[in-house]
Design an enzyme around this catalytic site. Structure first.
Site, short mmCIF file in Angstrom:
data_model
loop_
_atom_site.label_atom_id
_atom_site.label_comp_id
_atom_site.label_asym_id
_atom_site.label_seq_id
_atom_site.Cartn_x
_atom_site.Cartn_y
_atom_site.Cartn_z
N LYS A 1 22.81 38.68 -57.92
CA LYS A 1 22.40 39.70 -56.95
C LYS A 1 23.38 39.73 -55.77
O LYS A 1 23.91 38.69 -55.39
CB LYS A 1 21.03 39.33 -56.35
N ARG B 1 10.01 38.40 -66.56
CA ARG B 1 9.32 38.73 -67.82
C ARG B 1 9.61 37.69 -68.90
O ARG B 1 8.81 37.48 -69.80
CB ARG B 1 9.69 40.15 -68.27
ZN LIG Z 1 15.18 38.60 -60.92
#
Ligand SMILES: [Zn+2]
Length: 352
Positions: free
Chosen positions: A118, A192
Protein backbone atom coordinates in the site's frame (compact mmCIF):
# COMPACT_ATOMS: atom_id res chain seq x y z
CA UNK A 1 -35.38 2.58 35.43
CA UNK A 2 -37.80 4.96 33.69
CA UNK A 3 -36.76 8.31 32.19
CA UNK A 4 -39.24 11.14 31.60
CA UNK A 5 -40.05 11.48 27.91
CA UNK A 6 -38.92 7.95 27.16
CA UNK A 7 -41.78 5.54 26.55
CA UNK A 8 -39.95 2.25 26.75
CA UNK A 9 -38.37 1.14 29.99
CA UNK A 10 -34.63 1.73 29.96
CA UNK A 11 -32.78 -1.57 30.05
CA UNK A 12 -29.77 -0.46 32.07
CA UNK A 13 -28.15 -3.88 32.14
CA UNK A 14 -28.22 -3.99 28.35
CA UNK A 15 -26.90 -0.43 28.09
CA UNK A 16 -23.98 -1.24 30.39
CA UNK A 17 -23.13 -4.44 28.50
CA UNK A 18 -23.18 -2.56 25.19
CA UNK A 19 -21.04 0.26 26.57
CA UNK A 20 -18.45 -2.08 28.10
CA UNK A 21 -18.26 -4.22 24.95
CA UNK A 22 -18.25 -1.25 22.58
CA UNK A 23 -15.43 0.34 24.55
CA UNK A 24 -13.45 -2.91 24.45
CA UNK A 25 -13.77 -2.87 20.65
CA UNK A 26 -12.74 0.80 20.45
CA UNK A 27 -9.77 0.32 22.79
CA UNK A 28 -8.45 -2.76 20.97
CA UNK A 29 -8.87 -1.01 17.60
CA UNK A 30 -7.02 2.08 18.79
CA UNK A 31 -4.05 0.18 20.29
CA UNK A 32 -0.73 0.77 18.49
CA UNK A 33 0.29 -2.21 16.36
CA UNK A 34 3.53 -2.76 18.29
CA UNK A 35 1.48 -3.08 21.49
CA UNK A 36 -1.35 -5.23 20.14
CA UNK A 37 0.70 -7.97 18.52
CA UNK A 38 -0.60 -11.44 17.70
CA UNK A 39 1.17 -12.68 20.84
CA UNK A 40 -0.17 -9.99 23.19
CA UNK A 41 -3.66 -10.34 21.67
CA UNK A 42 -3.55 -14.05 22.45
CA UNK A 43 -2.49 -13.29 26.05
CA UNK A 44 -5.32 -10.80 26.44
CA UNK A 45 -7.83 -13.34 25.10
CA UNK A 46 -6.57 -15.96 27.55
CA UNK A 47 -7.02 -13.45 30.37
CA UNK A 48 -10.57 -12.57 29.28
CA UNK A 49 -11.41 -16.26 28.84
CA UNK A 50 -10.29 -17.03 32.39
CA UNK A 51 -12.36 -14.21 33.86
CA UNK A 52 -15.50 -14.91 31.84
CA UNK A 53 -15.61 -18.72 31.95
CA UNK A 54 -14.96 -19.08 28.25
CA UNK A 55 -13.18 -22.05 26.79
CA UNK A 56 -10.23 -21.10 24.65
CA UNK A 57 -7.92 -22.85 22.26
CA UNK A 58 -5.45 -21.26 19.90
CA UNK A 59 -4.77 -22.88 16.54
CA UNK A 60 -1.19 -21.85 15.78
CA UNK A 61 0.52 -22.14 12.43
CA UNK A 62 1.51 -25.78 13.03
CA UNK A 63 -2.05 -26.74 13.98
CA UNK A 64 -3.46 -24.85 10.99
CA UNK A 65 -0.95 -26.62 8.75
CA UNK A 66 -2.33 -29.97 9.94
CA UNK A 67 -5.85 -28.71 9.15
CA UNK A 68 -4.78 -27.69 5.64
CA UNK A 69 -5.70 -24.04 6.23
CA UNK A 70 -3.55 -22.82 3.35
CA UNK A 71 -5.49 -19.59 2.75
CA UNK A 72 -4.89 -18.22 6.26
CA UNK A 73 -1.31 -19.51 6.22
CA UNK A 74 -0.59 -17.78 2.89
CA UNK A 75 -1.18 -14.44 4.64
CA UNK A 76 0.66 -15.43 7.83
CA UNK A 77 3.78 -16.71 6.02
CA UNK A 78 5.01 -13.12 5.47
CA UNK A 79 5.13 -12.38 9.23
CA UNK A 80 8.49 -11.98 10.95
CA UNK A 81 7.38 -14.06 13.94
CA UNK A 82 5.49 -17.30 14.34
CA UNK A 83 2.70 -16.06 16.61
CA UNK A 84 -0.21 -15.79 14.12
CA UNK A 85 -3.17 -18.12 14.42
CA UNK A 86 -6.90 -18.56 14.85
CA UNK A 87 -8.29 -18.15 18.36
CA UNK A 88 -11.42 -20.15 19.20
CA UNK A 89 -13.38 -18.99 22.23
CA UNK A 90 -16.63 -20.55 23.35
CA UNK A 91 -19.35 -19.84 25.88
CA UNK A 92 -21.89 -22.51 26.76
CA UNK A 93 -24.87 -22.03 29.07
CA UNK A 94 -25.65 -25.20 31.06
CA UNK A 95 -24.31 -28.18 29.19
CA UNK A 96 -25.24 -27.21 25.63
CA UNK A 97 -22.81 -28.21 22.92
CA UNK A 98 -23.83 -27.08 19.43
CA UNK A 99 -23.38 -23.31 18.97
CA UNK A 100 -26.44 -21.12 18.37
CA UNK A 101 -24.28 -18.30 17.05
CA UNK A 102 -20.75 -18.39 15.71
CA UNK A 103 -18.98 -15.05 15.46
CA UNK A 104 -16.01 -14.78 13.11
CA UNK A 105 -13.70 -11.76 12.98
CA UNK A 106 -10.90 -10.51 10.77
CA UNK A 107 -7.94 -9.71 12.99
CA UNK A 108 -5.23 -8.28 10.75
CA UNK A 109 -2.91 -6.67 13.32
CA UNK A 110 -1.30 -4.50 10.64
CA UNK A 111 -1.99 -4.54 6.92
CA UNK A 112 0.86 -3.34 4.73
CA UNK A 113 -0.85 -4.83 1.67
CA UNK A 114 1.95 -7.42 1.46
CA UNK A 115 3.76 -7.91 -1.87
CA UNK A 116 1.27 -5.48 -3.45
CA UNK A 117 2.36 -2.82 -0.96
CA UNK A 118 0.00 0.00 0.00
CA UNK A 119 1.10 3.65 -0.42
CA UNK A 120 1.70 5.74 2.72
CA UNK A 121 -1.75 7.24 3.32
CA UNK A 122 -3.59 4.03 2.59
CA UNK A 123 -1.35 2.18 5.06
CA UNK A 124 -1.30 4.78 7.83
CA UNK A 125 -4.20 3.50 9.94
CA UNK A 126 -3.89 -0.17 9.08
CA UNK A 127 -3.44 -1.12 12.75
CA UNK A 128 -7.25 -0.85 12.75
CA UNK A 129 -7.60 -3.76 10.34
CA UNK A 130 -8.16 -6.11 13.29
CA UNK A 131 -11.43 -4.36 14.16
CA UNK A 132 -13.67 -7.21 12.98
CA UNK A 133 -12.07 -9.59 15.48
CA UNK A 134 -12.63 -7.05 18.26
CA UNK A 135 -16.31 -6.76 17.30
CA UNK A 136 -16.76 -10.55 17.41
CA UNK A 137 -15.09 -10.53 20.83
CA UNK A 138 -17.24 -7.59 21.99
CA UNK A 139 -20.44 -9.38 21.01
CA UNK A 140 -19.31 -12.49 22.91
CA UNK A 141 -18.59 -10.33 25.97
CA UNK A 142 -21.99 -8.61 25.80
CA UNK A 143 -23.83 -11.94 25.47
CA UNK A 144 -21.87 -13.27 28.45
CA UNK A 145 -22.58 -10.19 30.58
CA UNK A 146 -26.32 -10.41 29.79
CA UNK A 147 -26.32 -14.18 30.40
CA UNK A 148 -28.34 -14.68 27.21
CA UNK A 149 -29.33 -18.36 26.83
CA UNK A 150 -27.19 -18.73 23.70
CA UNK A 151 -24.30 -21.09 23.04
CA UNK A 152 -21.67 -18.93 21.34
CA UNK A 153 -18.48 -19.65 19.43
CA UNK A 154 -16.04 -16.90 18.55
CA UNK A 155 -13.31 -17.39 15.95
CA UNK A 156 -10.64 -14.73 15.50
CA UNK A 157 -8.22 -14.80 12.56
CA UNK A 158 -5.12 -13.06 13.93
CA UNK A 159 -2.10 -12.25 11.77
CA UNK A 160 -0.21 -9.40 10.15
CA UNK A 161 -0.07 -8.92 6.38
CA UNK A 162 3.58 -8.03 5.74
CA UNK A 163 6.03 -7.60 2.92
CA UNK A 164 8.94 -10.02 3.25
CA UNK A 165 10.82 -12.55 1.09
CA UNK A 166 8.38 -15.18 2.39
CA UNK A 167 5.22 -13.19 1.59
CA UNK A 168 2.62 -14.74 -0.69
CA UNK A 169 2.41 -13.40 -4.24
CA UNK A 170 0.01 -12.80 -7.13
CA UNK A 171 -0.73 -16.04 -9.05
CA UNK A 172 0.18 -18.27 -6.10
CA UNK A 173 -2.34 -21.10 -5.79
CA UNK A 174 -3.24 -22.21 -2.28
CA UNK A 175 -5.68 -24.70 -0.85
CA UNK A 176 -8.16 -23.84 1.94
CA UNK A 177 -9.11 -26.24 4.75
CA UNK A 178 -12.16 -27.45 2.79
CA UNK A 179 -9.96 -28.37 -0.19
CA UNK A 180 -11.07 -25.46 -2.39
CA UNK A 181 -8.12 -24.04 -4.31
CA UNK A 182 -7.66 -20.25 -4.58
CA UNK A 183 -5.65 -18.30 -7.15
CA UNK A 184 -4.07 -15.27 -5.47
CA UNK A 185 -4.60 -12.06 -7.46
CA UNK A 186 -3.83 -9.18 -5.09
CA UNK A 187 -2.05 -9.68 -1.76
CA UNK A 188 -3.88 -6.70 -0.22
CA UNK A 189 -7.11 -8.75 -0.39
CA UNK A 190 -5.75 -10.73 2.56
CA UNK A 191 -8.86 -10.44 4.74
CA UNK A 192 -10.93 -12.81 2.62
CA UNK A 193 -8.02 -15.30 2.62
CA UNK A 194 -7.76 -15.31 6.42
CA UNK A 195 -11.55 -15.47 6.77
CA UNK A 196 -12.03 -18.31 4.26
CA UNK A 197 -10.37 -20.90 6.49
CA UNK A 198 -11.85 -19.40 9.64
CA UNK A 199 -15.37 -19.69 8.19
CA UNK A 200 -14.72 -23.31 7.19
CA UNK A 201 -13.63 -24.19 10.73
CA UNK A 202 -16.50 -22.26 12.34
CA UNK A 203 -19.12 -23.87 10.08
CA UNK A 204 -17.89 -27.40 10.93
CA UNK A 205 -19.40 -26.95 14.41
CA UNK A 206 -22.83 -26.54 12.74
CA UNK A 207 -23.93 -23.18 14.24
CA UNK A 208 -27.58 -22.15 13.80
CA UNK A 209 -26.28 -18.74 12.64
CA UNK A 210 -22.85 -17.68 11.45
CA UNK A 211 -21.89 -13.98 11.46
CA UNK A 212 -18.58 -12.55 10.31
CA UNK A 213 -17.23 -9.02 10.81
CA UNK A 214 -14.42 -7.53 8.75
CA UNK A 215 -12.98 -4.22 7.61
CA UNK A 216 -12.91 -5.92 4.24
CA UNK A 217 -13.16 -3.59 1.26
CA UNK A 218 -12.58 0.02 0.27
CA UNK A 219 -15.41 -0.40 -2.23
CA UNK A 220 -17.92 -0.77 0.60
CA UNK A 221 -16.85 2.66 1.92
CA UNK A 222 -17.10 4.07 -1.63
CA UNK A 223 -20.63 2.70 -1.88
CA UNK A 224 -21.97 3.65 1.58
CA UNK A 225 -19.50 6.17 3.07
CA UNK A 226 -18.35 5.51 6.63
CA UNK A 227 -21.80 6.25 8.08
CA UNK A 228 -23.20 2.82 7.17
CA UNK A 229 -21.79 -0.70 7.04
CA UNK A 230 -22.64 -3.24 4.34
CA UNK A 231 -24.41 -6.53 5.04
CA UNK A 232 -24.58 -9.64 2.89
CA UNK A 233 -26.45 -12.85 3.64
CA UNK A 234 -27.29 -16.22 2.11
CA UNK A 235 -30.83 -15.86 3.59
CA UNK A 236 -32.63 -12.95 1.89
CA UNK A 237 -35.31 -13.04 4.64
CA UNK A 238 -32.69 -11.67 7.07
CA UNK A 239 -32.15 -8.45 5.11
CA UNK A 240 -35.17 -6.49 6.47
CA UNK A 241 -34.34 -7.69 10.01
CA UNK A 242 -30.79 -6.40 9.64
CA UNK A 243 -31.93 -3.02 8.33
CA UNK A 244 -34.44 -2.62 11.18
CA UNK A 245 -31.94 -3.80 13.82
CA UNK A 246 -29.50 -1.25 12.41
CA UNK A 247 -31.94 1.64 12.64
CA UNK A 248 -33.09 0.59 16.06
CA UNK A 249 -29.57 0.31 17.46
CA UNK A 250 -28.17 3.40 15.72
CA UNK A 251 -25.72 1.20 13.78
CA UNK A 252 -27.14 1.45 10.28
CA UNK A 253 -26.51 -1.21 7.66
CA UNK A 254 -27.50 -1.70 4.04
CA UNK A 255 -27.80 -5.02 2.20
CA UNK A 256 -26.03 -5.68 -1.10
CA UNK A 257 -26.87 -8.18 -3.86
CA UNK A 258 -25.46 -11.68 -3.74
CA UNK A 259 -26.54 -13.00 -7.15
CA UNK A 260 -24.71 -15.98 -8.56
CA UNK A 261 -23.68 -14.33 -11.83
CA UNK A 262 -21.18 -12.13 -9.95
CA UNK A 263 -19.08 -15.32 -9.75
CA UNK A 264 -18.11 -14.82 -13.40
CA UNK A 265 -15.59 -12.25 -12.12
CA UNK A 266 -14.06 -14.84 -9.80
CA UNK A 267 -13.36 -17.48 -12.42
CA UNK A 268 -9.82 -18.84 -12.50
CA UNK A 269 -8.20 -21.04 -15.14
CA UNK A 270 -5.83 -22.65 -12.63
CA UNK A 271 -7.84 -22.90 -9.40
CA UNK A 272 -11.43 -23.40 -8.18
CA UNK A 273 -11.83 -19.68 -7.53
CA UNK A 274 -9.92 -16.42 -7.97
CA UNK A 275 -9.33 -14.40 -4.80
CA UNK A 276 -10.70 -11.19 -6.39
CA UNK A 277 -11.03 -9.58 -9.78
CA UNK A 278 -8.23 -7.63 -11.44
CA UNK A 279 -10.55 -4.68 -12.11
CA UNK A 280 -11.77 -4.39 -8.48
CA UNK A 281 -15.26 -3.32 -9.67
CA UNK A 282 -17.87 -4.14 -7.02
CA UNK A 283 -15.19 -5.67 -4.84
CA UNK A 284 -17.40 -5.61 -1.72
CA UNK A 285 -19.89 -7.87 -3.54
CA UNK A 286 -17.18 -10.09 -5.01
CA UNK A 287 -15.56 -10.45 -1.58
CA UNK A 288 -18.91 -11.62 -0.17
CA UNK A 289 -19.40 -14.03 -3.09
CA UNK A 290 -15.87 -15.35 -2.45
CA UNK A 291 -16.54 -15.88 1.26
CA UNK A 292 -19.82 -17.62 0.50
CA UNK A 293 -17.87 -20.44 -1.15
CA UNK A 294 -16.49 -21.32 2.29
CA UNK A 295 -19.86 -21.39 4.07
CA UNK A 296 -22.11 -24.45 3.56
CA UNK A 297 -25.44 -23.47 1.99
CA UNK A 298 -27.31 -25.07 4.92
CA UNK A 299 -25.71 -22.61 7.36
CA UNK A 300 -27.53 -19.24 7.65
CA UNK A 301 -24.78 -16.66 7.32
CA UNK A 302 -24.39 -12.89 7.62
CA UNK A 303 -21.27 -11.03 6.47
CA UNK A 304 -20.76 -7.50 7.81
CA UNK A 305 -18.32 -5.34 5.82
CA UNK A 306 -17.41 -2.78 8.48
CA UNK A 307 -17.17 0.39 6.41
CA UNK A 308 -18.12 2.36 9.53
CA UNK A 309 -15.50 0.83 11.84
CA UNK A 310 -13.87 4.23 12.28
CA UNK A 311 -15.00 7.75 11.50
CA UNK A 312 -12.98 10.93 12.09
CA UNK A 313 -16.05 13.03 12.83
CA UNK A 314 -17.60 10.35 14.99
CA UNK A 315 -20.79 8.40 14.50
CA UNK A 316 -23.93 8.52 16.66
CA UNK A 317 -22.92 8.66 20.32
CA UNK A 318 -19.23 8.08 19.52
CA UNK A 319 -17.37 11.41 19.21
CA UNK A 320 -14.39 10.33 17.06
CA UNK A 321 -12.15 7.49 15.89
CA UNK A 322 -12.98 3.77 16.18
CA UNK A 323 -16.76 3.45 16.56
CA UNK A 324 -17.15 -0.03 18.02
CA UNK A 325 -19.80 -0.52 15.32
CA UNK A 326 -21.32 -3.99 15.27
CA UNK A 327 -21.98 -4.81 18.92
CA UNK A 328 -25.28 -2.92 19.25
CA UNK A 329 -26.40 -4.05 15.80
CA UNK A 330 -25.84 -7.70 16.69
CA UNK A 331 -27.50 -7.47 20.11
CA UNK A 332 -30.52 -5.79 18.51
CA UNK A 333 -30.71 -8.60 15.95
CA UNK A 334 -30.30 -11.40 18.50
CA UNK A 335 -32.63 -10.04 21.18
CA UNK A 336 -35.09 -7.51 19.72
CA UNK A 337 -35.68 -9.71 16.66
CA UNK A 338 -35.23 -13.08 18.36
CA UNK A 339 -38.52 -14.62 17.25
CA UNK A 340 -38.19 -13.56 13.59
CA UNK A 341 -34.57 -14.71 13.64
CA UNK A 342 -35.68 -18.07 15.04
CA UNK A 343 -37.97 -18.63 12.06
CA UNK A 344 -35.13 -18.25 9.57
CA UNK A 345 -32.25 -19.80 11.48
CA UNK A 346 -33.58 -22.21 14.10
CA UNK A 347 -31.72 -20.23 16.76
CA UNK A 348 -33.29 -20.18 20.27
CA UNK A 349 -36.57 -18.19 20.24
CA UNK A 350 -37.67 -15.61 22.78
CA UNK A 351 -34.64 -14.10 24.51
CA UNK A 352 -36.29 -11.08 26.05
ZN1 LIG B 1 -5.52 -5.55 2.81
Amino acid sequence: MRLLGLEAKLDLERELAEIESGNLVRWLTALPPNRLTAASYRELLAHLAEHNDWNMRFLDRAALGRLGAGAFLAVAQGNAGNDAGIAHLSWRPKGRSRPDVSLVGKGIIFDTGGTNLKPFRAMLDMHQDMCGSAVALGVLLAITRLRLPLAVDCWLAITENRLSPQSYKSRDVVSAACGTTIEVIHTDAEGRMALADTLVLAARERPALLIDYATLTGQCINALTDRYSGVFTNRRELEPLLVTAGRRSGERVWPFPMDEDFDEELKSSVADVAQCSVENEGDHILAARFLRKFVPEKTPWIHVDLSSAARKKGLGHVPAGPTGFGVRLTLALLTDHASELAQVTGIAGDLR
